[in-house]
Design a protein around this motif. Structure first.
Motif, mmCIF file in Angstrom:
data_model
loop_
_atom_site.group_PDB
_atom_site.id
_atom_site.type_symbol
_atom_site.label_atom_id
_atom_site.label_comp_id
_atom_site.label_asym_id
_atom_site.label_seq_id
_atom_site.Cartn_x
_atom_site.Cartn_y
_atom_site.Cartn_z
ATOM 1 N N PRO A 240 0.836 -1.214 0.000
ATOM 2 C CA PRO A 240 0.000 0.000 0.000
ATOM 3 C C PRO A 240 0.867 1.259 0.000
ATOM 4 O O PRO A 240 2.049 1.216 0.371
ATOM 5 C CB PRO A 240 -0.793 -0.115 1.307
ATOM 6 N N LYS A 241 0.282 2.375 -0.401
ATOM 7 C CA LYS A 241 0.989 3.652 -0.357
ATOM 8 C C LYS A 241 1.272 4.043 1.086
ATOM 9 O O LYS A 241 0.637 3.564 2.024
ATOM 10 C CB LYS A 241 0.157 4.744 -1.035
ATOM 11 N N LEU A 242 2.221 4.925 1.264
ATOM 12 C CA LEU A 242 2.532 5.444 2.591
ATOM 13 C C LEU A 242 1.338 6.211 3.159
ATOM 14 O O LEU A 242 0.643 6.931 2.433
ATOM 15 C CB LEU A 242 3.736 6.385 2.530
ATOM 16 N N SER A 243 1.111 6.068 4.446
ATOM 17 C CA SER A 243 0.144 6.928 5.120
ATOM 18 C C SER A 243 0.801 8.281 5.372
ATOM 19 O O SER A 243 2.009 8.448 5.169
ATOM 20 C CB SER A 243 -0.295 6.304 6.440
ATOM 21 N N ARG A 244 0.020 9.250 5.839
ATOM 22 C CA ARG A 244 0.583 10.574 6.104
ATOM 23 C C ARG A 244 1.666 10.519 7.187
ATOM 24 O O ARG A 244 2.716 11.153 7.055
ATOM 25 C CB ARG A 244 -0.557 11.524 6.521
ATOM 26 N N ASP A 245 1.420 9.746 8.255
ATOM 27 C CA ASP A 245 2.423 9.631 9.310
ATOM 28 C C ASP A 245 3.670 8.909 8.809
ATOM 29 O O ASP A 245 4.801 9.273 9.165
ATOM 30 C CB ASP A 245 1.847 8.882 10.517
ATOM 31 N N GLU A 246 3.482 7.882 7.981
ATOM 32 C CA GLU A 246 4.630 7.161 7.438
ATOM 33 C C GLU A 246 5.435 8.051 6.502
ATOM 34 O O GLU A 246 6.667 7.995 6.490
ATOM 35 C CB GLU A 246 4.164 5.907 6.698
ATOM 36 N N LEU A 247 4.750 8.874 5.713
ATOM 37 C CA LEU A 247 5.455 9.812 4.834
ATOM 38 C C LEU A 247 6.333 10.740 5.661
ATOM 39 O O LEU A 247 7.476 11.040 5.279
ATOM 40 C CB LEU A 247 4.446 10.620 4.018
ATOM 41 N N SER A 248 5.815 11.175 6.797
ATOM 42 C CA SER A 248 6.598 12.037 7.679
ATOM 43 C C SER A 248 7.847 11.321 8.178
ATOM 44 O O SER A 248 8.939 11.902 8.188
ATOM 45 C CB SER A 248 5.727 12.480 8.864
ATOM 46 N N ASP A 249 7.698 10.049 8.561
ATOM 47 C CA ASP A 249 8.854 9.277 9.029
ATOM 48 C C ASP A 249 9.891 9.094 7.925
ATOM 49 O O ASP A 249 11.095 9.235 8.147
ATOM 50 C CB ASP A 249 8.404 7.903 9.535
ATOM 51 N N VAL A 250 9.425 8.775 6.725
ATOM 52 C CA VAL A 250 10.326 8.531 5.604
ATOM 53 C C VAL A 250 11.020 9.811 5.164
ATOM 54 O O VAL A 250 12.242 9.865 5.006
ATOM 55 C CB VAL A 250 9.558 7.903 4.420
ATOM 56 N N TYR A 251 10.231 10.865 4.968
ATOM 57 C CA TYR A 251 10.785 12.121 4.465
ATOM 58 C C TYR A 251 11.804 12.709 5.438
ATOM 59 O O TYR A 251 12.814 13.275 5.022
ATOM 60 C CB TYR A 251 9.659 13.112 4.211
ATOM 61 N N SER A 252 11.541 12.577 6.754
ATOM 62 C CA SER A 252 12.440 13.174 7.739
ATOM 63 C C SER A 252 13.841 12.581 7.653
ATOM 64 O O SER A 252 14.827 13.289 7.870
ATOM 65 C CB SER A 252 11.869 13.000 9.146
ATOM 66 N N LEU A 253 13.948 11.287 7.316
ATOM 67 C CA LEU A 253 15.270 10.669 7.190
ATOM 68 C C LEU A 253 15.941 11.056 5.877
ATOM 69 O O LEU A 253 17.145 11.318 5.841
ATOM 70 C CB LEU A 253 15.145 9.147 7.298
ATOM 71 N N TYR A 254 15.162 11.100 4.790
ATOM 72 C CA TYR A 254 15.737 11.510 3.513
ATOM 73 C C TYR A 254 16.204 12.965 3.572
ATOM 74 O O TYR A 254 17.196 13.338 2.943
ATOM 75 C CB TYR A 254 14.720 11.334 2.385
ATOM 76 N N GLU A 255 15.500 13.786 4.326
ATOM 77 C CA GLU A 255 15.863 15.191 4.428
ATOM 78 C C GLU A 255 17.225 15.364 5.102
ATOM 79 O O GLU A 255 17.975 16.285 4.771
ATOM 80 C CB GLU A 255 14.782 15.932 5.217
ATOM 81 N N LEU A 256 17.553 14.468 6.037
ATOM 82 C CA LEU A 256 18.853 14.549 6.686
ATOM 83 C C LEU A 256 19.989 14.336 5.701
ATOM 84 O O LEU A 256 21.082 14.874 5.865
ATOM 85 C CB LEU A 256 18.945 13.499 7.802
ATOM 86 N N VAL A 257 19.723 13.551 4.656
ATOM 87 C CA VAL A 257 20.760 13.216 3.683
ATOM 88 C C VAL A 257 20.755 14.185 2.500
ATOM 89 O O VAL A 257 21.785 14.726 2.104
ATOM 90 C CB VAL A 257 20.566 11.772 3.166
ATOM 91 N N ASP A 258 19.571 14.419 1.945
ATOM 92 C CA ASP A 258 19.469 15.182 0.697
ATOM 93 C C ASP A 258 18.952 16.607 0.872
ATOM 94 O O ASP A 258 18.906 17.363 -0.093
ATOM 95 C CB ASP A 258 18.538 14.452 -0.281
ATOM 96 N N GLY A 259 18.550 16.988 2.088
ATOM 97 C CA GLY A 259 17.932 18.292 2.272
ATOM 98 C C GLY A 259 16.477 18.267 1.827
ATOM 99 O O GLY A 259 15.958 17.242 1.390
ATOM 100 N N GLU A 260 15.816 19.404 1.946
ATOM 101 C CA GLU A 260 14.403 19.469 1.580
ATOM 102 C C GLU A 260 14.228 19.255 0.080
ATOM 103 O O GLU A 260 14.941 19.827 -0.732
ATOM 104 C CB GLU A 260 13.808 20.816 1.996
#
Length: 506
Positions: A240-260
């Motif tokens: 299934p697609k990411l939920s809104r909370d899961e998107l937050s968890d995923v994006y927060s880690l990618y942001e540490l590496v690649d920025g916004e």
């Protein structure tokens, strides 16, 4: 009513792994020779903020006050790093020196880095920080406007600013406007390979469905050309697609590496690694405390191709993250943890020539050669794997049908089953777990496994079909099989099928 405090207080935060900690910022200005002192176990990037503040104040029409400026950042016992405190420090100095006024007793949150020209910039980890403080009670919440995507993903409400000059309007002009940041996402093409392309591999199709339905780790062993890599690509279309909370968890880690990032989708992450993968790549950068492949695969899939060819130290290192679903790194005595909850999907040949499972005795490897080739996939590592499926070369007719048959919609049907299973598991475990990552302590009652079924699984373990650690994993897979059938209780038949997907003894 406004006041000029002797000590100005406001709040900011700092990221520590995949979590954040709220910080109290206290700024005191006293007469004397001009000094600038930051206390509270802060690194050089925070202690050097004086130069950025002094230049930013001048560019924005403020002045650095004369006298002793003392800044305290708590909790003082925790090591803090990064330039995200700049805006809070600047506001504290402006409040304490009377250049800005605020309503008495106002509780303020601020974060952002300052440029020498007075611009307010985002800093890595903003999504983690904003997700932590979003539900806290503040009268003012000020962040860089450039953090709008992170704020939207985190569900954070506040006011974004681009420069220090905008603080005059907010506090002296009473123009604070808390807004909802809009989340702008890109639609995915949903063009995954359909599972109907996996011709002649019914056991593997079933294994993929079970793996997706319960978030189980899986390994596919088979001949070259049997469709192992294709199966890995197919798996992405079953989840299934990411939920809104899961998107937050995923994006927060990618942001540490690649920025916004401006490209935000609800697709689950898929990280691919190969035999040349190192422990450092999996772990991340311990100097900057940024996550590696294990954390970046969180909520998605880690696809490991040609698994028997991996270095022993890599497979040994994988054991703890696969068990705990977290990855840890240490820096200067501080332990940082990142979530790494993913489906591990490994593929490989069953022997050096790859023909072990083929009919007609095509394999020419000796027993010792086979054991040596698969030696890395024995013991503790395989105990972390829930499902193992064998794959054989497909017939000529099946191969031709891949290109001649019309594309199927079987993956869509599988995904609907997976979604239904996830809904059942969310209801069963309060939305916190799936079958694969539910804690061991209460597995029997929570998963509704009758005593007779536990006894049957225990008998199989005693006969050497799987180890003591494998005993629990068999029950988890059996629970997923029962969910696919929409059954309330696990049966002996479910355990029997689960045992077919386990390498003997593991």
């Amino acid at each position: 009513m406004t006041s000029k405090p002797n000590v100005a207080t406001l709040y900011s935060s700092f990221a520590s792994g995949s979590d954040a900690t709220l910080s109290l910022i206290e700024v005191s200005i006293s007469p004397g020779i001009p000094t600038f002192s930051v206390i509270g176990l802060c690194d050089s990037s925070i202690r050097e903020s004086e130069g950025r503040l002094r230049s930013a104040f001048k560019s924005a029409g403020f002045t650095m006050p004369k006298g002793h400026i003392t800044v305290g950042i708590s909790p003082a016992y925790m090591r803090k790093t990064g330039t995200g405190f700049d805006l809070a420090l600047a506001m504290g100095i402006l409040f304490a020196s009377g250049q800005l006024y605020l309503p008495t007793g106002a509780k303020i949150y601020a974060e952002g880095e300052l440029s020498l020209g007075g611009e307010v910039k985002l800093t890595p980890g903003s999504c983690i920080r904003l997700k932590t403080v979003r539900d806290m009670d503040f009268d003012y919440k000020i962040i860089p406007q450039s953090e709008s995507s992170s704020a939207a993903i985190a569900g954070f409400n506040g006011q974004g600013i681009n420069s220090l000059t905008e603080l005059n309007a907010i506090f002296d002009g009473n123009e604070y406007k808390e807004t909802d940041f809009e989340l702008e996402t890109e639609s995915s093409a949903d063009d995954y390979l359909d599972i109907s392309l996996l011709k002649g591999q019914e056991k593997t199709k079933r294994a993929l469905l079970i793996s997706a339905a319960g978030f189980h780790n899986i390994i596919l062993l088979g001949s070259p050309g049997s469709g192992k890599t294709m199966a890995g690509k197919i798996m992405t279309g079953l989840l299934p697609k990411l939920s809104r909370d899961e998107l937050s968890d995923v994006y927060s880690l990618y942001e540490l590496v690649d920025g916004e990032s401006s490209k935000i989708t609800f697709d689950r992450p898929v990280r691919m690694i190969g035999p040349n993968t190192t422990v450092g790549r999996l772990l991340g950068n311990t100097r900057s405390v940024t996550p590696g492949e294990l954390a970046l695969a969180n909520k998605g899939i880690m696809f490991a191709d040609e698994l028997p060819l991996y270095k022993t130290e890599v497979l040994d290192f994988l054991r703890v993250p696969l068990e705990e679903r977290k990855v840890h790194m240490a820096k200067k005595g501080v332990l940082y943890s990142f979530d790494s909850d993913f489906i591990f999907l490994g593929t490989g040949n069953p022997c050096k020539c790859g023909q072990l499972y083929e009919k007609g005795s095509k394999c020419r490897c000796t027993v010792n050669e086979i054991n040596r080739y698969l030696s890395k996939l024995n013991g503790p590592f395989m105990e972390r794997i829930d499902i193992v499926s064998e794959m054989r070369s497909i017939s000529g007719n099946d191969m031709a049908s891949i290109y001649t048959d019309a594309p199927g919609l079987e993956s869509l049907e599988y995904r609907q089953i997976v979604e239904r299973c996830w809904q059942k598991q969310n209801m069963r475990y309060g939305g916190l777990y799936l079958n694969a990552n539910f804690p061991d302590a209460d597995i029997k009652d929570a998963m509704r496994i009758p005593d007779v079924v536990v006894k049957y699984a225990s008998d199989l373990s005693e006969k050497g079909f799987f180890s003591a650690r494998g005993f629990t994993r068999i029950l988890r897979v059996a629970r997923t099989i029962a969910d696919i059938k929409d059954a309330d209780d696990v049966t002996v038949e479910d355990v029997s099928e689960a045992a077919q997907f386990r390498k003997r003894g593991s």
